[in-house]
Design an enzyme around this catalytic site. Sequence first.
Site, PDB file in Angstrom:
ATOM      1  N   ASN A  19      12.290  44.789   9.109  1.00 59.79           N
ATOM      2  CA  ASN A  19      13.451  45.266   9.871  1.00 59.79           C
ATOM      3  C   ASN A  19      13.676  46.743   9.540  1.00 59.79           C
ATOM      4  OD1 ASN A  19      15.907  45.927  10.944  1.00 59.79           O
ATOM      5  ND2 ASN A  19      17.057  44.250   9.978  1.00 59.79           N
ATOM      6  N   SER A  77      13.270  43.046   4.361  1.00 62.96           N
ATOM      7  CA  SER A  77      14.572  43.176   5.027  1.00 62.96           C
ATOM      8  C   SER A  77      15.672  42.754   4.069  1.00 62.96           C
ATOM      9  CB  SER A  77      14.603  42.245   6.242  1.00 62.96           C
ATOM     10  OG  SER A  77      14.627  40.894   5.792  1.00 62.96           O
ATOM     11  N   GLY A  78      16.861  42.553   4.618  1.00 64.10           N
ATOM     12  CA  GLY A  78      17.909  41.880   3.859  1.00 64.10           C
ATOM     13  C   GLY A  78      17.836  40.392   4.156  1.00 64.10           C
ATOM     14  N   ASP A  79      18.931  39.691   3.853  1.00 65.93           N
ATOM     15  CA  ASP A  79      18.953  38.252   4.101  1.00 65.93           C
ATOM     16  C   ASP A  79      18.931  37.926   5.602  1.00 65.93           C
ATOM     17  OD1 ASP A  79      19.050  37.377   1.372  1.00 65.93           O
ATOM     18  OD2 ASP A  79      21.123  38.084   1.292  1.00 65.93           O
ATOM     19  N   GLY A  80      19.224  38.921   6.429  1.00 66.70           N
ATOM     20  CA  GLY A  80      19.330  38.700   7.873  1.00 66.70           C
ATOM     21  C   GLY A  80      18.054  38.177   8.522  1.00 66.70           C
ATOM     22  N   GLY A 111      22.219  43.386   1.758  1.00 68.28           N
ATOM     23  CA  GLY A 111      22.523  42.091   1.157  1.00 68.28           C
ATOM     24  C   GLY A 111      21.207  41.372   0.927  1.00 68.28           C
ATOM     25  N   ARG A 181      26.949  50.211   5.417  1.00 64.30           N
ATOM     26  CA  ARG A 181      25.590  49.768   5.146  1.00 64.30           C
ATOM     27  C   ARG A 181      24.722  50.839   4.466  1.00 64.30           C
ATOM     28  NH1 ARG A 181      22.447  45.703   8.634  1.00 64.30           N
ATOM     29  NH2 ARG A 181      24.541  44.910   8.769  1.00 64.30           N
ATOM     30  N   ARG A 187      28.577  48.796  -0.831  1.00 65.26           N
ATOM     31  CA  ARG A 187      29.536  48.605   0.257  1.00 65.26           C
ATOM     32  C   ARG A 187      30.492  47.462  -0.035  1.00 65.26           C
ATOM     33  NH1 ARG A 187      28.172  44.496   4.246  1.00 65.26           N
ATOM     34  NH2 ARG A 187      26.059  43.727   4.010  1.00 65.26           N
ATOM     35  N   GLU A 329      25.539  36.430   8.335  1.00 64.01           N
ATOM     36  CA  GLU A 329      25.651  36.642   9.786  1.00 64.01           C
ATOM     37  C   GLU A 329      27.059  36.297  10.244  1.00 64.01           C
ATOM     38  OE1 GLU A 329      22.827  37.880  11.573  1.00 64.01           O
ATOM     39  OE2 GLU A 329      22.337  38.139   9.455  1.00 64.01           O
TER      40      GLU A 329
HETATM   41  P1  ADP Z   1      21.148  44.182   5.907  1.00 59.13           P
HETATM   42  O1  ADP Z   1      21.008  43.547   4.565  1.00 59.13           O
HETATM   43  O2  ADP Z   1      21.276  45.666   5.801  1.00 59.13           O
HETATM   44  O3  ADP Z   1      22.214  43.546   6.714  1.00 59.13           O
HETATM   45  P2  ADP Z   1      19.127  42.694   7.335  1.00 59.13           P
HETATM   46  O4  ADP Z   1      17.664  42.839   7.229  1.00 59.13           O
HETATM   47  O5  ADP Z   1      19.744  41.503   6.762  1.00 59.13           O
HETATM   48  O6  ADP Z   1      19.775  44.002   6.680  1.00 59.13           O
HETATM   49  O7  ADP Z   1      19.431  42.806   8.872  1.00 59.13           O
HETATM   50  C1  ADP Z   1      20.677  42.796   9.454  1.00 59.13           C
HETATM   51  C2  ADP Z   1      20.547  42.410  10.926  1.00 59.13           C
HETATM   52  O8  ADP Z   1      19.706  43.292  11.631  1.00 59.13           O
HETATM   53  C3  ADP Z   1      19.937  41.041  11.135  1.00 59.13           C
HETATM   54  O9  ADP Z   1      20.925  40.213  11.675  1.00 59.13           O
HETATM   55  C4  ADP Z   1      18.824  41.269  12.168  1.00 59.13           C
HETATM   56  O10 ADP Z   1      18.907  40.317  13.196  1.00 59.13           O
HETATM   57  C5  ADP Z   1      19.128  42.609  12.736  1.00 59.13           C
HETATM   58  N1  ADP Z   1      17.956  43.353  13.199  1.00 59.13           N
HETATM   59  C6  ADP Z   1      16.648  43.058  13.099  1.00 59.13           C
HETATM   60  N2  ADP Z   1      15.871  44.045  13.612  1.00 59.13           N
HETATM   61  C7  ADP Z   1      16.717  44.990  14.060  1.00 59.13           C
HETATM   62  C8  ADP Z   1      16.539  46.269  14.696  1.00 59.13           C
HETATM   63  N3  ADP Z   1      15.334  46.778  14.951  1.00 59.13           N
HETATM   64  N4  ADP Z   1      17.656  46.968  14.995  1.00 59.13           N
HETATM   65  C9  ADP Z   1      18.875  46.508  14.705  1.00 59.13           C
HETATM   66  N5  ADP Z   1      19.112  45.315  14.117  1.00 59.13           N
HETATM   67  C10 ADP Z   1      18.057  44.567  13.797  1.00 59.13           C
END
Ligand code: ADP
Length: 350
Positions: A19, A77-80, A111, A181, A187, A329
């Site tokens: 991500n 990525s993060g947990d997302g 996160g 973020r 944060r 989420e």
């Molecule tokens: P963080 O820990 O900063 O929140 P994550 O990797 O958990 O980072 O991602 C946060 C959100 O970003 C997730 O819900 C995911 O669906 C979304 N996401 C994935 N790819 C992209 C992208 N290219 N642009 C924006 N959001 C994205």
Amino acid sequence: MSVTTPNIAESRRLLVFVNPNSGPGVALKTFNTRIRSFLGEANISYDLIVTTHVGHCQQIIQDSKDLSKYTGIVAVSGDGLLYEIFNGLFAREDWDTMCEIPVGAIPQGSGNGLARSLAHFNNEPYLHDPLVVSVLNVVKLKSREMDLCLINTTNFPKLISFLSVGWGLMADIDIESERLRMIGEARFTVGALARVMRLRTYKATIFYLPVNEDTPSEEMPPLPPLDEPLPDQRWVTMSGEFVCVYSSMVPFIGTDLFFAPKSVLNDGIIWLMIVKVPISKFQVTQLLLSMDKGTHIQLPWVTFVPVTAFRLIPDKSVGPQSYLVIDGEKLDTQAMQAQIIPRKGRIFMR
Ligand code: ADP
Ligand code: MG
């Protein structure tokens, strides 16, 4: 425990999602400069997908015809994205076999609860350089069973969760601090100060089923639909004004948030924290501050219980500025229930 599932490839090939917008936005650069070479040295091949939008990863996992050619699926990525991977797998018709494909967590988000928790289980320091610890967990290609959680909410009848459910104070901090973020995990602290100053309370009824040594959670029947009463008289009910309801299946929900100190990956337990009024701002602050050491669970104004299921019914009076947060989420506040599915998932861990 190595991967011996017949349905899962042993080809040393990974499906890697990056991500590019995770946390401070350097995940792709980190992959190219620091992660790729590890994979090469470990003789692991991979297909790389850089996500372009929310839901992109989930859709690919859900629709892929040839997932079983991979030894595992990794999120940089993060947990997302991890949430998207598990929910993508869960939406497939072959979920019962594909849930055994190991998932890898390389933390680049703001996160990173799962990666942080794995480092804790590894007994590895995390703060200095979490990347190496996490990459090693992946390139060894060893995996372990991990509890997952089945969630129904009013608007989303079938979700899978691997990390946490939050409502009230800590959920609101998490969401309100999203615009921070860029400063990474700090944060949460900055957001917390702002939220405690303007402390809110939230009206609800909570039901929970305490862990019972006599009935293994495997044998728990599915919960009835949200609008039907709960069956068993062992359910505990709490009603009134709350400051926070938060649950986790792993010990760390963030780098410095040692939420469930006794949690292990496959204990079959949802660790549930309930914070009710009356409570002062000072006590709330103490609760948040003691979470870095995990001592919040001893505070007299905190209910902290191991459960196998819970149900949360927010009162209609709870306004739209509060959220239900599942694995980080954001959903609007709505009724929900969660039930542990012990050892259903797999995660790469040495
Ligand atoms: P963080 O820990 O900063 O929140 P994550 O990797 O958990 O980072 O991602 C946060 C959100 O970003 C997730 O819900 C995911 O669906 C979304 N996401 C994935 N790819 C992209 C992208 N290219 N642009 C924006 N959001 C994205
Ligand atoms: Mg657990």
